[in-house]
Design a protein around this motif. Sequence first.
Motif, mmCIF file in Angstrom:
data_model
loop_
_atom_site.group_PDB
_atom_site.id
_atom_site.type_symbol
_atom_site.label_atom_id
_atom_site.label_comp_id
_atom_site.label_asym_id
_atom_site.label_seq_id
_atom_site.Cartn_x
_atom_site.Cartn_y
_atom_site.Cartn_z
ATOM 1 N N ARG A 263 2.280 1.587 -3.481
ATOM 2 C CA ARG A 263 1.240 1.866 -4.471
ATOM 3 C C ARG A 263 0.771 3.318 -4.378
ATOM 4 O O ARG A 263 0.626 4.002 -5.409
ATOM 5 N N LYS A 264 0.565 3.796 -3.185
ATOM 6 C CA LYS A 264 0.094 5.172 -3.008
ATOM 7 C C LYS A 264 1.147 6.180 -3.451
ATOM 8 O O LYS A 264 0.810 7.213 -4.039
ATOM 9 N N ARG A 265 2.406 5.875 -3.201
ATOM 10 C CA ARG A 265 3.459 6.788 -3.657
ATOM 11 C C ARG A 265 3.525 6.807 -5.182
ATOM 12 O O ARG A 265 3.641 7.892 -5.784
ATOM 13 N N HIS B 255 -8.000 11.886 -3.167
ATOM 14 C CA HIS B 255 -7.923 10.657 -3.964
ATOM 15 C C HIS B 255 -6.484 10.198 -4.197
ATOM 16 O O HIS B 255 -6.254 9.046 -4.598
ATOM 17 N N LEU B 256 -5.508 11.074 -3.928
ATOM 18 C CA LEU B 256 -4.105 10.720 -4.105
ATOM 19 C C LEU B 256 -3.414 10.362 -2.784
ATOM 20 O O LEU B 256 -2.204 10.109 -2.780
ATOM 21 N N SER B 257 -4.173 10.362 -1.695
ATOM 22 C CA SER B 257 -3.633 10.002 -0.373
ATOM 23 C C SER B 257 -2.347 10.752 -0.029
ATOM 24 O O SER B 257 -1.346 10.151 0.388
ATOM 25 N N GLU C 138 0.822 -1.209 0.000
ATOM 26 C CA GLU C 138 0.000 0.000 0.000
ATOM 27 C C GLU C 138 0.858 1.262 0.000
ATOM 28 O O GLU C 138 0.552 2.234 -0.707
ATOM 29 N N TYR D 281 -4.465 3.829 11.256
ATOM 30 C CA TYR D 281 -3.332 3.899 10.333
ATOM 31 C C TYR D 281 -1.999 3.917 11.074
ATOM 32 O O TYR D 281 -0.986 3.421 10.556
ATOM 33 N N GLN E 208 -0.813 10.039 3.543
ATOM 34 C CA GLN E 208 -0.127 8.766 3.699
ATOM 35 C C GLN E 208 1.212 8.764 2.965
ATOM 36 O O GLN E 208 2.201 8.199 3.452
ATOM 37 N N VAL E 209 1.248 9.399 1.805
ATOM 38 C CA VAL E 209 2.512 9.506 1.061
ATOM 39 C C VAL E 209 3.539 10.285 1.887
ATOM 40 O O VAL E 209 4.714 9.906 1.970
ATOM 41 N N ARG F 233 1.106 6.193 -7.258
ATOM 42 C CA ARG F 233 -0.086 6.872 -7.763
ATOM 43 C C ARG F 233 0.047 8.384 -7.607
ATOM 44 O O ARG F 233 -0.286 9.143 -8.519
ATOM 45 N N TYR F 234 0.557 8.826 -6.463
ATOM 46 C CA TYR F 234 0.752 10.253 -6.246
ATOM 47 C C TYR F 234 1.734 10.831 -7.260
ATOM 48 O O TYR F 234 1.471 11.858 -7.897
#
Length: 304
Positions: free
Chosen positions: A157-159, A254-256, A154, A286, A259-260, A161-162
């Motif tokens: 993946r989030k990084r 939507h890009l979190s 996760e 989290y 969390q990134v 996507r960002y």
Amino acid sequence: MRIHSNWDSEGFARPTVAPAIGPFASPGFLAAIWDCCSADETELFIAESDDALVVMSFTGGKLEPVGHQDLVDYRSPRGAGVAGLIHEAVQTVPAGTALRFDSLPDEAVGPIVDGLSRTGIDPAVDPHSTTAVLALPPSFDEYLASIGKKERHELRRKRRRYEGAAGPLRLVQATGEGEVFDQFVECHRRSPGVKGSFMNPRMVGFFGELIQLSGWHIDALVGGAGELAAAAFSFEDESGYYLYNSAYDPDLHHLSPGQVLLGALIEQGIERGRAVFDFLKGDETYKYRLGSTARQLYEIVAVT
């Protein structure tokens, strides 16, 4: 033993009884929260002896810590002689005074209870809250391995996507009031729900005082034009990184970005050799998915 209101006292140089509590027992932080949040009728009550110091406030028949527990993540007296100082200090307040200590790590509980017991007071000690503390390993690869396959996937993946939408990850660290501070406040005010009303003028003043102090800064995840995607308002010293508050651009939800940013800050902390990344109070899921463990805090209540 003396009772005073001097934030410049040499007693603040004594070590805190509880270790690894960040800035929360420092005179700078306590003075800032006192200036921001104390009522006019409240008296500052700093008890000090040759080998200990305790900071409290006195008002309306109550002897309590300085600052609301939602704003002060840890409390700890200072010095080796805390029990003796507590024993003497509580004898200076009227009989029937309500005593309360909150947000105490385990190490700080014993000396306070000991001091109250010497005075013939039988205090109640109860679990009060927890902080979420992440012990940092020597390398980021070791950290990723420790959190398990799902969370590791996760984070990556989030990084990706960002960065695919906003470009390469870019961190900026800012101290003092300025553009980044203003953007942090604005993002806070745009937050959904109750959080959106937190950053009122009084809180802006408080955070504005903190950001002037040594060790405090904002770590910001920014876009190509310098626009803020997410920000962490934090304190950092040789012992660790203490995440005091955070905000992100709700348009980028939507890009979190939050969390990134957390993943990048944990990696940065490891690179800097920090021992801990402390998420402070709050039991949000989290924090534990990212590998934290709970540090129990206690409350002591009594009547003189």
